[in-house]
Scaffold this motif. Structure first.
Motif, PDB file in Angstrom:
ATOM      1  N   LEU A 157      18.992  48.906  16.766  1.00 11.19           N
ATOM      2  CA  LEU A 157      17.891  49.846  16.979  1.00 11.19           C
ATOM      3  C   LEU A 157      17.278  49.826  18.374  1.00 11.19           C
ATOM      4  O   LEU A 157      16.212  50.410  18.583  1.00 11.19           O
ATOM      5  CB  LEU A 157      16.788  49.580  15.941  1.00 11.19           C
ATOM      6  CG  LEU A 157      17.218  49.752  14.486  1.00 11.19           C
ATOM      7  CD1 LEU A 157      16.156  49.205  13.546  1.00 11.19           C
ATOM      8  CD2 LEU A 157      17.468  51.210  14.168  1.00 11.19           C
ATOM      9  N   HIS A 158      17.926  49.214  19.346  1.00 11.02           N
ATOM     10  CA  HIS A 158      17.338  49.115  20.683  1.00 11.02           C
ATOM     11  C   HIS A 158      17.014  50.469  21.338  1.00 11.02           C
ATOM     12  O   HIS A 158      15.974  50.586  22.001  1.00 11.02           O
ATOM     13  CB  HIS A 158      18.252  48.301  21.604  1.00 11.02           C
ATOM     14  CG  HIS A 158      17.649  48.034  22.941  1.00 11.02           C
ATOM     15  ND1 HIS A 158      16.618  47.137  23.121  1.00 11.02           N
ATOM     16  CD2 HIS A 158      17.905  48.579  24.176  1.00 11.02           C
ATOM     17  CE1 HIS A 158      16.279  47.122  24.401  1.00 11.02           C
ATOM     18  NE2 HIS A 158      17.032  47.973  25.049  1.00 11.02           N
ATOM     19  N   PRO A 159      17.862  51.512  21.194  1.00 13.26           N
ATOM     20  CA  PRO A 159      17.520  52.803  21.827  1.00 13.26           C
ATOM     21  C   PRO A 159      16.154  53.339  21.415  1.00 13.26           C
ATOM     22  O   PRO A 159      15.436  53.922  22.244  1.00 13.26           O
ATOM     23  CB  PRO A 159      18.650  53.722  21.349  1.00 13.26           C
ATOM     24  CG  PRO A 159      19.809  52.814  21.159  1.00 13.26           C
ATOM     25  CD  PRO A 159      19.220  51.547  20.602  1.00 13.26           C
ATOM     26  N   LEU A 160      15.762  53.135  20.163  1.00 16.91           N
ATOM     27  CA  LEU A 160      14.443  53.603  19.729  1.00 16.91           C
ATOM     28  C   LEU A 160      13.326  52.794  20.378  1.00 16.91           C
ATOM     29  O   LEU A 160      12.225  53.301  20.597  1.00 16.91           O
ATOM     30  CB  LEU A 160      14.331  53.533  18.201  1.00 16.91           C
ATOM     31  CG  LEU A 160      15.098  54.621  17.444  1.00 16.91           C
ATOM     32  CD1 LEU A 160      15.101  54.322  15.952  1.00 16.91           C
ATOM     33  CD2 LEU A 160      14.500  55.991  17.707  1.00 16.91           C
ATOM     34  N   ASP A 161      13.606  51.542  20.714  1.00 12.53           N
ATOM     35  CA  ASP A 161      12.627  50.719  21.410  1.00 12.53           C
ATOM     36  C   ASP A 161      12.422  51.236  22.835  1.00 12.53           C
ATOM     37  O   ASP A 161      11.294  51.245  23.345  1.00 12.53           O
ATOM     38  CB  ASP A 161      13.107  49.269  21.437  1.00 12.53           C
ATOM     39  CG  ASP A 161      11.963  48.281  21.473  1.00 12.53           C
ATOM     40  OD1 ASP A 161      10.876  48.617  20.964  1.00 12.53           O
ATOM     41  OD2 ASP A 161      12.154  47.184  22.007  1.00 12.53           O
ATOM     42  N   VAL A 162      13.508  51.662  23.472  1.00 11.26           N
ATOM     43  CA  VAL A 162      13.424  52.239  24.816  1.00 11.26           C
ATOM     44  C   VAL A 162      12.560  53.500  24.791  1.00 11.26           C
ATOM     45  O   VAL A 162      11.675  53.695  25.633  1.00 11.26           O
ATOM     46  CB  VAL A 162      14.836  52.571  25.354  1.00 11.26           C
ATOM     47  CG1 VAL A 162      14.748  53.369  26.656  1.00 11.26           C
ATOM     48  CG2 VAL A 162      15.638  51.291  25.575  1.00 11.26           C
ATOM     49  N   VAL A 163      12.805  54.363  23.795  1.00  8.25           N
ATOM     50  CA  VAL A 163      12.029  55.609  23.663  1.00  8.25           C
ATOM     51  C   VAL A 163      10.560  55.297  23.420  1.00  8.25           C
ATOM     52  O   VAL A 163       9.664  55.903  24.026  1.00  8.25           O
ATOM     53  CB  VAL A 163      12.596  56.474  22.519  1.00  8.25           C
ATOM     54  CG1 VAL A 163      11.664  57.645  22.212  1.00  8.25           C
ATOM     55  CG2 VAL A 163      13.980  56.988  22.899  1.00  8.25           C
ATOM     56  N   ARG A 164      10.272  54.354  22.540  1.00 10.46           N
ATOM     57  CA  ARG A 164       8.887  53.996  22.227  1.00 10.46           C
ATOM     58  C   ARG A 164       8.143  53.559  23.481  1.00 10.46           C
ATOM     59  O   ARG A 164       7.014  53.988  23.738  1.00 10.46           O
ATOM     60  CB  ARG A 164       8.856  52.877  21.194  1.00 10.46           C
ATOM     61  CG  ARG A 164       7.447  52.448  20.797  1.00 10.46           C
ATOM     62  CD  ARG A 164       7.431  51.064  20.194  1.00 10.46           C
ATOM     63  NE  ARG A 164       7.890  50.073  21.161  1.00 10.46           N
ATOM     64  CZ  ARG A 164       7.940  48.780  20.920  1.00 10.46           C
ATOM     65  NH1 ARG A 164       7.579  48.307  19.737  1.00 10.46           N
ATOM     66  NH2 ARG A 164       8.365  47.935  21.839  1.00 10.46           N
ATOM     67  N   THR A 165       8.791  52.707  24.286  1.00 10.81           N
ATOM     68  CA  THR A 165       8.143  52.205  25.494  1.00 10.81           C
ATOM     69  C   THR A 165       7.861  53.332  26.477  1.00 10.81           C
ATOM     70  O   THR A 165       6.781  53.387  27.089  1.00 10.81           O
ATOM     71  CB  THR A 165       9.028  51.136  26.165  1.00 10.81           C
ATOM     72  OG1 THR A 165       9.262  50.083  25.239  1.00 10.81           O
ATOM     73  CG2 THR A 165       8.363  50.578  27.403  1.00 10.81           C
TER      74      THR A 165
END
Length: 270
Positions: free
Chosen positions: A22-30
């Motif tokens: 799920l790392h891509p969603l973490d990038v978007v969130r940041t």
């Protein structure tokens, strides 16, 4: 002592799996969190799907997995430490009381684990004392996030076990044996939603305080209080929940995966 290291290993495996998925969603969130609408150097995205598409189109896979290696290392270490300290605290409280732990002691165990994990991670940082303590205030408040989440998880777990035992009426089935993988997924999701809605504004403030200074070396926000007042002044309450959709889209399944992997790895060890 062996069971404590089994908890740590299961937690580390769960942390690795979650970030890898799920790392891509973490990038978007940041990126949503740090964009207050007054900066031009950050791209604007209309929603989570648009952000994922834009990043993939303009930056490729490298953009979607920006910062992956420190994130996966940090997550594996953090979850390993968290479950290690959490299991130790629960065991100690259970030994002292001789009874099943209630929400108060689960809250205390999770808060203790969060504090010790935060302290351990801080020791490993090497960016100097200013970077070390920047955003520390809301960071420490975020310990409450884990405490709330784990308390909600444990209470949901007790409720499901009690309900399932009443339905089964089978004296040979007890404790964790009545829980399934679907139960772990559901309880993980529930606990994360409950905790996220309670503590998300702290994450926004911390992300904004930790932004890099501009080209003149002047930080955008002096401290957490300044970030809070400026956010409320220009964006209102909505500003404190900016990026919560990608946050939930990333962290709710992440929580489900974490507890699913952790519980099943632990069962495998047992």
């Amino acid at each position: 002592m062996q069971w404590q290291w089994e908890n740590a290993t299961a937690g580390a495996i769960a942390g690795f799996t979650t970030v890898a998925a799920l790392h891509p969603l973490d990038v978007v969130r940041t990126r949503f969190q740090v964009n207050d609408g007054r900066l031009t150097r950050f791209p604007l995205y209309t929603n989570t799907a648009n952000a994922l598409y834009t990043i993939a189109r303009t930056e490729g896979l490298r953009g979607l997995y920006s910062g992956f290696f420190p994130a996966v290392l940090g997550s594996s270490l953090s979850w390993g430490l968290y479950f290690f300290f959490y299991s130790r605290a629960k065991h100690r409280y259970q030994k002292d009381t001789g009874e099943q732990l209630g929400p108060g002691l689960h809250l205390a165990s999770a808060a203790e684990a969060g504090t010790l994990t935060d302290a351990s991670r801080t020791i490993f940082r090497d960016e100097g004392w200013r970077a070390l303590y920047k955003g520390l205030g809301p960071g420490l408040l975020l310990v409450s996030h884990g405490a709330i989440q784990f308390t909600a998880y444990e209470e949901a777990r007790k409720f499901v076990i009690k309900s399932r035992n009443k339905q089964c009426n089978d004296g040979n089935i007890h404790g964790d044996e009545v829980l399934t993988s679907a139960d772990y997924v559901a309880m993980g999701a529930f606990s994360k939603i409950f905790a996220a809605l309670s503590t998300y504004p702290y994450q926004v403030i911390r992300a904004r305080v930790q932004q890099r200074p501009n080209s003149e070396g002047v930080p955008k926000y002096r401290d957490s209080y300044h970030a809070l007042t400026e956010t409320l002044r220009f964006e209102g309450i909505r500003g404190l929940y900016k990026g919560i959709v990608p946050n939930l889209l990333r962290n709710v399944p992440a929580s489900s995966i974490t507890f699913l992997v952790y519980e099943n790895v632990l069962k495998f060890f047992k």
